[in-house]
Design a protein around this motif. Structure first.
Motif, PDB file in Angstrom:
ATOM      1  N   ARG A   1       0.841  -1.205   0.000  1.00  0.00           N
ATOM      2  CA  ARG A   1       0.000   0.000   0.000  1.00  0.00           C
ATOM      3  C   ARG A   1       0.875   1.254   0.000  1.00  0.00           C
ATOM      4  N   HIS A   2       1.889   1.236   0.850  1.00  0.00           N
ATOM      5  CA  HIS A   2       2.753   2.417   0.947  1.00  0.00           C
ATOM      6  C   HIS A   2       3.531   2.644  -0.342  1.00  0.00           C
ATOM      7  N   ALA A   3       3.865   1.575  -1.061  1.00  0.00           N
ATOM      8  CA  ALA A   3       4.583   1.729  -2.332  1.00  0.00           C
ATOM      9  C   ALA A   3       3.762   2.553  -3.318  1.00  0.00           C
ATOM     10  N   GLY A   4       2.448   2.316  -3.355  1.00  0.00           N
ATOM     11  CA  GLY A   4       1.591   3.116  -4.227  1.00  0.00           C
ATOM     12  C   GLY A   4       1.551   4.567  -3.798  1.00  0.00           C
ATOM     13  N   GLU A   5       1.464   4.781  -2.486  1.00  0.00           N
ATOM     14  CA  GLU A   5       1.460   6.157  -1.971  1.00  0.00           C
ATOM     15  C   GLU A   5       2.783   6.856  -2.277  1.00  0.00           C
ATOM     16  N   SER A   6       3.893   6.149  -2.047  1.00  0.00           N
ATOM     17  CA  SER A   6       5.212   6.737  -2.281  1.00  0.00           C
ATOM     18  C   SER A   6       5.448   6.993  -3.763  1.00  0.00           C
ATOM     19  N   LEU A   7       4.952   6.091  -4.609  1.00  0.00           N
ATOM     20  CA  LEU A   7       5.102   6.289  -6.045  1.00  0.00           C
ATOM     21  C   LEU A   7       4.377   7.558  -6.488  1.00  0.00           C
ATOM     22  N   ALA A   8       3.155   7.757  -5.992  1.00  0.00           N
ATOM     23  CA  ALA A   8       2.395   8.960  -6.333  1.00  0.00           C
ATOM     24  C   ALA A   8       3.061  10.210  -5.777  1.00  0.00           C
ATOM     25  N   ASP A   9       3.514  10.142  -4.526  1.00  0.00           N
ATOM     26  CA  ASP A   9       4.171  11.295  -3.911  1.00  0.00           C
ATOM     27  C   ASP A   9       5.463  11.651  -4.642  1.00  0.00           C
ATOM     28  N   THR A  10       6.200  10.624  -5.073  1.00  0.00           N
ATOM     29  CA  THR A  10       7.459  10.872  -5.776  1.00  0.00           C
ATOM     30  C   THR A  10       7.200  11.498  -7.139  1.00  0.00           C
ATOM     31  N   LEU A  11       6.148  11.071  -7.821  1.00  0.00           N
ATOM     32  CA  LEU A  11       5.813  11.706  -9.098  1.00  0.00           C
ATOM     33  C   LEU A  11       5.453  13.170  -8.880  1.00  0.00           C
ATOM     34  N   ALA A  12       4.706  13.453  -7.824  1.00  0.00           N
ATOM     35  CA  ALA A  12       4.395  14.847  -7.496  1.00  0.00           C
ATOM     36  C   ALA A  12       5.672  15.635  -7.217  1.00  0.00           C
TER      37      ALA A  12
END
Length: 342
Positions: free
Chosen positions: A126-137
């Motif tokens: 779950r956190h990988a998806g959150e981190s992936l989105a945050d990193t793209l931002a």
């Protein structure tokens, strides 16, 4: 080792990479369909990574090692996690093509479901998806001028330029006629949304082009070879194509790693990005159609290089039919979305 002149590269490493100790061993890291990536281990056990273009047939302007090295060097001081840039060689006498060297990041590339289950607990998925989105931002929040990348590309007209670029690459690489690619090109070209402020655009952003740690944090973004400046929504559209959560219909890839239980679903990843970036996602379908179309053009190039033996594999065309099928499926998906884009 195909793609590495051991003696010449070893001499270059000793002379140009601080602390590099010969002799070196070279290991091709599996999984890349474009640039070749090698793990290099020195006599003292220190590991670095060497990146070079594919062997054989290479399109003009593609696989620019100097560009990729420049980008990760520029991003080193930002909130975007990248591997340390250690050196760049533009002398083709050394290894037959330019290459660069970066630090070895000891973490995971989650390419498939078996890896996802083995290295990430459900909470980390779950956190990988959150981190992936945050990193793209975070990528899109970088001021290109402030980090010395303001001249990486033209800031205006990104989608128009990308459509022309990839259509040109399609016409150079295509192994057969595929009318859907031509139709989608014309449809999207006539309906390009107005672009906002230009940002850094990765161009191929997805989970397996990043490295994550056991907690699911993105610790390095990889594969910057087609990065430029332009419309950040292009990265968002492509991420939506690549990401299929456990409750989503499969989009771009069959049996994606992100379909394992614990990962966020596709819309949740996009919602996380919207929250982190403040971006309006109301026109995302255009960018998803563009992403499918671009993916068809890119994979056709990969397919063509395999047919020409560019990756050093046996030149049996039937062995690469899955690439051919992916091109056709991506073009069909783009065409289907275009039907709803006015």
């Amino acid at each position: 080792m195909q793609g590495v002149n051991r003696d010449a590269v070893s001499a270059w490493l000793t002379a140009h990479v601080d602390g590099a100790v010969a002799p070196f061993t070279f290991e091709l890291i599996a999984g890349g369909h474009s640039n070749l990536t090698y793990a290099v281990t020195g006599a003292d056990g220190r590991r670095v990574v060497l990146r070079r273009p594919p062997l054989g047939h290479v399109l003009a302007s593609a696989h620019d090692m100097g560009r990729e090295h420049r980008i990760i060097s520029a991003l080193a001081g930002t909130k975007v996690p990248v591997a340390p840039a250690l050196g760049y060689c533009d002398d083709i006498e050394v290894n037959g093509a330019p290459f660069y060297v970066m630090g070895f990041v000891d973490s995971f590339v989650v390419r498939d479901q078996a890896t996802a289950r083995a290295v990430l607990e459900p909470a980390a998925r779950r956190h990988a998806g959150e981190s992936l989105a945050d990193t793209l931002a975070a990528i899109h929040a970088v001021d290109p001028d402030a980090v010395g990348l303001g001249d990486l590309g033209r800031k205006e007209g990104y989608i128009e330029r990308q459509l022309k670029r990839w259509y040109s690459q399609w016409t150079q690489s295509k192994t057969r006629e595929l009318p859907a690619v031509d139709d989608v090109y014309r449809h999207l070209s006539a309906r390009i949304p107005e672009q906002g402020a230009a940002t850094i655009v990765h161009g191929d952003y997805r989970l397996d082009n990043c490295m994550v740690d056991a907690a699911g944090d993105v610790v390095a973004v990889l594969d910057w070879e087609i990065c430029t400046l332009g419309d950040p929504m292009a990265d968002v559209g492509l991420l939506k194509v690549y990401w299929s959560g456990p409750h989503d219909a499969v989009a771009g890839l069959a049996a994606p790693a992100t379909a394992v239980e614990g990962f966020l679903d596709r819309d949740d990843v996009l919602a996380r990005y919207a929250s982190a970036s403040g971006c309006d996602l109301s026109r995302v379908d255009f960018y998803v159609a563009f992403a499918y179309w671009k993916l068809a053009c890119i994979v056709e190039g990969v397919y063509a290089r395999y047919l020409h033996g560019a990756m050093g594999a046996d030149n049996d065309p039937s062995a690469f039919d899955h690439f051919r099928a992916q091109v056709e499926r991506s073009a069909e998906n783009a065409a289907a979305l275009c039907a709803g884009i006015e």
